[in-house]
Motif scaffolding. Structure first.
Motif, mmCIF file in Angstrom:
data_model
loop_
_atom_site.group_PDB
_atom_site.id
_atom_site.type_symbol
_atom_site.label_atom_id
_atom_site.label_comp_id
_atom_site.label_asym_id
_atom_site.label_seq_id
_atom_site.Cartn_x
_atom_site.Cartn_y
_atom_site.Cartn_z
ATOM 1 N N GLY A 179 0.806 -1.209 0.000
ATOM 2 C CA GLY A 179 0.000 0.000 0.000
ATOM 3 C C GLY A 179 0.837 1.256 0.000
ATOM 4 O O GLY A 179 2.059 1.213 -0.173
ATOM 5 N N TRP A 180 0.163 2.370 0.206
ATOM 6 C CA TRP A 180 0.791 3.690 0.241
ATOM 7 C C TRP A 180 1.635 3.880 -1.013
ATOM 8 O O TRP A 180 2.833 4.078 -0.956
ATOM 9 C CB TRP A 180 1.627 3.869 1.497
ATOM 10 N N ASP A 181 0.960 3.815 -2.155
ATOM 11 C CA ASP A 181 1.614 3.978 -3.444
ATOM 12 C C ASP A 181 2.707 2.921 -3.644
ATOM 13 O O ASP A 181 3.748 3.178 -4.225
ATOM 14 C CB ASP A 181 2.209 5.378 -3.576
ATOM 15 N N LYS A 182 2.450 1.709 -3.149
ATOM 16 C CA LYS A 182 3.341 0.544 -3.295
ATOM 17 C C LYS A 182 4.667 0.697 -2.564
ATOM 18 O O LYS A 182 5.603 -0.060 -2.814
ATOM 19 C CB LYS A 182 3.595 0.247 -4.775
ATOM 20 N N ARG A 183 4.744 1.618 -1.626
ATOM 21 C CA ARG A 183 5.990 1.801 -0.891
ATOM 22 C C ARG A 183 5.974 1.118 0.466
ATOM 23 O O ARG A 183 7.015 1.053 1.138
ATOM 24 C CB ARG A 183 6.282 3.298 -0.717
ATOM 25 N N MET A 184 4.822 0.606 0.886
ATOM 26 C CA MET A 184 4.730 -0.118 2.145
ATOM 27 C C MET A 184 4.307 -1.546 1.832
ATOM 28 O O MET A 184 3.330 -1.769 1.117
ATOM 29 C CB MET A 184 3.716 0.547 3.075
ATOM 30 N N GLN A 185 5.046 -2.530 2.359
ATOM 31 C CA GLN A 185 4.794 -3.930 2.036
ATOM 32 C C GLN A 185 4.822 -4.761 3.311
ATOM 33 O O GLN A 185 5.712 -4.621 4.151
ATOM 34 C CB GLN A 185 5.851 -4.438 1.056
ATOM 35 N N LEU A 186 3.841 -5.662 3.451
ATOM 36 C CA LEU A 186 3.803 -6.602 4.566
ATOM 37 C C LEU A 186 4.049 -7.998 4.026
ATOM 38 O O LEU A 186 3.363 -8.448 3.098
ATOM 39 C CB LEU A 186 2.448 -6.541 5.287
ATOM 40 N N ILE A 187 5.039 -8.688 4.579
ATOM 41 C CA ILE A 187 5.457 -10.002 4.105
ATOM 42 C C ILE A 187 5.268 -11.024 5.215
ATOM 43 O O ILE A 187 5.704 -10.808 6.354
ATOM 44 C CB ILE A 187 6.945 -9.984 3.680
ATOM 45 N N ALA A 188 4.628 -12.144 4.912
ATOM 46 C CA ALA A 188 4.494 -13.253 5.857
ATOM 47 C C ALA A 188 5.657 -14.212 5.659
ATOM 48 O O ALA A 188 6.112 -14.440 4.536
ATOM 49 C CB ALA A 188 3.168 -13.978 5.635
ATOM 50 N N LEU A 189 6.141 -14.808 6.760
ATOM 51 C CA LEU A 189 7.281 -15.718 6.728
ATOM 52 C C LEU A 189 6.879 -17.030 7.407
ATOM 53 O O LEU A 189 6.634 -17.057 8.619
ATOM 54 C CB LEU A 189 8.479 -15.096 7.451
ATOM 55 N N LEU A 190 6.812 -18.111 6.633
ATOM 56 C CA LEU A 190 6.390 -19.419 7.141
ATOM 57 C C LEU A 190 7.499 -20.437 6.910
ATOM 58 O O LEU A 190 7.929 -20.643 5.767
ATOM 59 C CB LEU A 190 5.110 -19.877 6.439
ATOM 60 N N GLY A 191 7.980 -21.085 7.978
ATOM 61 C CA GLY A 191 9.042 -22.062 7.806
ATOM 62 C C GLY A 191 9.509 -22.653 9.116
ATOM 63 O O GLY A 191 8.740 -22.789 10.068
ATOM 64 N N PHE A 192 10.799 -23.014 9.196
ATOM 65 C CA PHE A 192 11.342 -23.673 10.387
ATOM 66 C C PHE A 192 12.766 -23.200 10.625
ATOM 67 O O PHE A 192 13.405 -22.612 9.747
ATOM 68 C CB PHE A 192 11.316 -25.189 10.229
ATOM 69 N N GLN A 193 13.290 -23.500 11.833
ATOM 70 C CA GLN A 193 14.645 -23.136 12.204
ATOM 71 C C GLN A 193 15.324 -24.283 12.927
ATOM 72 O O GLN A 193 14.667 -25.176 13.474
ATOM 73 C CB GLN A 193 14.660 -21.903 13.111
ATOM 74 N N GLY A 194 16.656 -24.246 12.942
ATOM 75 C CA GLY A 194 17.453 -25.178 13.716
ATOM 76 C C GLY A 194 18.390 -24.409 14.621
ATOM 77 O O GLY A 194 18.950 -23.375 14.221
ATOM 78 N N LEU A 195 18.557 -24.879 15.865
ATOM 79 C CA LEU A 195 19.398 -24.209 16.849
ATOM 80 C C LEU A 195 20.479 -25.161 17.357
ATOM 81 O O LEU A 195 20.233 -26.359 17.532
ATOM 82 C CB LEU A 195 18.577 -23.728 18.042
ATOM 83 N N THR A 196 21.660 -24.626 17.609
ATOM 84 C CA THR A 196 22.731 -25.357 18.284
ATOM 85 C C THR A 196 23.274 -24.464 19.392
ATOM 86 O O THR A 196 23.635 -23.306 19.142
ATOM 87 C CB THR A 196 23.857 -25.729 17.309
ATOM 88 N N PHE A 197 23.331 -25.007 20.619
ATOM 89 C CA PHE A 197 23.778 -24.234 21.776
ATOM 90 C C PHE A 197 24.844 -25.035 22.514
ATOM 91 O O PHE A 197 24.664 -26.221 22.809
ATOM 92 C CB PHE A 197 22.602 -23.936 22.700
ATOM 93 N N ALA A 198 25.978 -24.397 22.790
ATOM 94 C CA ALA A 198 27.068 -25.045 23.535
ATOM 95 C C ALA A 198 27.602 -24.047 24.554
ATOM 96 O O ALA A 198 28.305 -23.096 24.180
ATOM 97 C CB ALA A 198 28.162 -25.517 22.587
ATOM 98 N N TYR A 199 27.297 -24.270 25.814
ATOM 99 C CA TYR A 199 27.679 -23.316 26.857
ATOM 100 C C TYR A 199 29.190 -23.227 26.999
ATOM 101 O O TYR A 199 29.756 -22.143 27.200
ATOM 102 C CB TYR A 199 27.054 -23.739 28.187
ATOM 103 N N ASP A 200 29.886 -24.362 26.889
ATOM 104 C CA ASP A 200 31.342 -24.402 27.043
ATOM 105 C C ASP A 200 32.075 -24.515 25.717
ATOM 106 O O ASP A 200 33.249 -24.904 25.663
ATOM 107 C CB ASP A 200 31.737 -25.579 27.947
#
Length: 448
Positions: free
Chosen positions: A340-361
């Motif tokens: 909208g707003w003369d095509k200068r404002m855009q709303l995008i949806a993001l659908l998917g997944f993520q992977g995490l790796t955590f190592a305290y030491d």
């Protein structure tokens, strides 16, 4: 993909090792095409005052005069511009034009007087003992307004366009032309406007651009009488020339120039670096805080101008092998919800997944990995604050879980190189990783 890059660009950091693979969202690339058809969810936020090079408009440069058909006889009608009524609009070719409301008053009753403008009949409204009307008039090509009284032509409302004594350029080159450095010259102080549309030509993986520039010059015509708008078509960087006759019949050599890339890749990669504040916890009461560099990759594969597949890879650690380490990657399908707003404002949806790796030491110690499914969105403001090519993006990924919450929030601003502020938080059981920082993103490569 823009979304991804936006958000994860934030995770940028110094040269910390990211032991994960990456294909992540790209720093907001220029759109492949600008459409001149309306979007389903187009939003109008009031008068449009948008243009790459909007010229100043002063009603004194457009004097209005009422001329009677009978020499020496006064016409019982007066006309003037309505103060504060200037706005910008687009025609079917997506060209921007300034227009304003003209107000006409007559001492005659509404049923006796009417106006003819642009092949339309305008009926007057009763106003006291007389009548009046307000209607829009294009300032670039105003045209005359015919006055009809008792069914007979009685006069004309004439609008004159005065030249600017200071020679001010009155040219509007639309933001859709900004990526291609489109310029018009040879116009003088005439009113001119231009808009662009890019086409992909050829097979996927070997696509090349073709740019169409729609342009208009007020009062101009070809020697055979043809009037604008005209189209300049570019297959490569270069110039297009045409000789026009101006209002006075004098020839003018008009030149349109544009710069095009040799290819239009669909797959783009960007990187990012930046220092972050990193808080890691492996159990309740066992926590440490340190400043650590981050490194990331962003990838974006464009399916269409509204659909893309985005990925990101981000790692934060002062020493991946011996100090706290956090790695985050994801793959998302991004699609446009509305523009909208003369095509200068855009709303995008993001659908998917993520992977995490955590190592305290560090990676030499115990590591923990997890797949999560936070979903998100990104809001883009193109050519932000009137600066062509500079975009402002903000968005988030959220996993609203009591036992395993995850959040990723970012704000990004820039062009090819951009800055970003990012915050990420994740926890599960006694484990926790929280980081925030400022990063710099930059393009890496483009293929396919």
């Amino acid at each position: 993909m823009r979304a991804m890059i936006s958000r994860f660009c934030a995770l940028t950091g110094w040269i910390a090792l990211s032991g994960s693979l990456a294909a992540s969202a790209l720093l907001a690339p220029a759109r492949a095409a600008e459409h001149d058809v309306p979007y389903l969810f187009e939003i109008d936020m009031g008068p449009l005052k948008i243009g790459e090079e909007r010229f100043p408009v002063d009603f004194r440069d457009f004097p209005v005069q009422v001329v009677s058909s009978v020499p020496g006889a006064a016409l019982s009608l007066e006309a003037e511009w309505v103060p504060g009524s200037l706005e910008w609009f687009r025609n079917p070719q997506n060209l921007q034009f300034p227009r304003a409301r003209m107000k006409a008053r007559s001492t005659l009753a509404a049923g006796r007087v009417s106006l003819r403008y642009m092949d339309k009949v305008l009926s007057m409204q009763e106003a006291g003992s007389g009548s009046e009307i307000e209607f829009f008039v294009s300032l670039i090509q105003p045209g005359d307004v015919s006055v009809v009284v008792d069914g007979k032509p009685a006069g004309t409302i004439v609008t004159t366009i005065k030249p600017r004594p200071d020679g001010t350029r009155r040219i509007v080159v639309d933001y859709s032309c900004a990526p291609y450095l489109v310029e018009l010259s040879g116009i003088g102080d005439e009113f001119a406007t231009a808009t662009c549309r890019l086409w992909r030509m050829g097979e996927v993986g070997e696509e090349i651009p073709m740019l169409e520039v729609y342009w208009f010059v007020a009062g101009a015509r070809l020697p055979d009488g043809t009037r604008p708008p005209f189209i300049a078509s570019f297959r490569a960087t270069g110039r297009s020339r045409m000789t026009l006759l101006d209002r006075e019949g004098r020839p003018r050599a008009v030149e349109i120039s544009a710069s095009l890339p040799p290819r239009l890749p669909r797959l783009r990669f960007a990187g990012g670096l930046g220092p972050y504040n990193f808080v890691a916890q492996k159990d309740i009461g066992v926590k440490k805080t340190e400043y650590a560099p981050s490194v990331m990759l962003y990838g974006n594969f464009f399916l269409t101008d509204e659909l893309s597949i985005r990925g990101f890879e981000a790692a934060v650690s002062r020493d991946p092998s011996a100090s706290a380490f956090f790695n985050n990657f994801g793959v998302y399908f991004a699609y446009e919800l509305f523009r909208g707003w003369d095509k200068r404002m855009q709303l995008i949806a993001l659908l998917g997944f993520q992977g995490l790796t955590f190592a305290y030491d560090g990676l030499k110690g115990t590591t923990f990995s997890q797949a999560i499914f936070p979903q998100g969105f990104e809001l883009m403001y193109f050519h932000a604050f009137g600066k062509k090519g500079y975009n402002l993006g903000m968005g988030m990924f959220i996993l609203p879980s009591v036992t395993n919450p995850y959040s990723n929030l970012w704000v990004r601003y820039g062009k090819r190189v951009f800055g970003e502020v990012n915050y990420i938080s994740w926890s599960l059981g006694g484990r926790l990783a929280t980081m925030w920082g400022v990063s710099i993103g930059f393009p890496l490569a483009a293929w396919f």
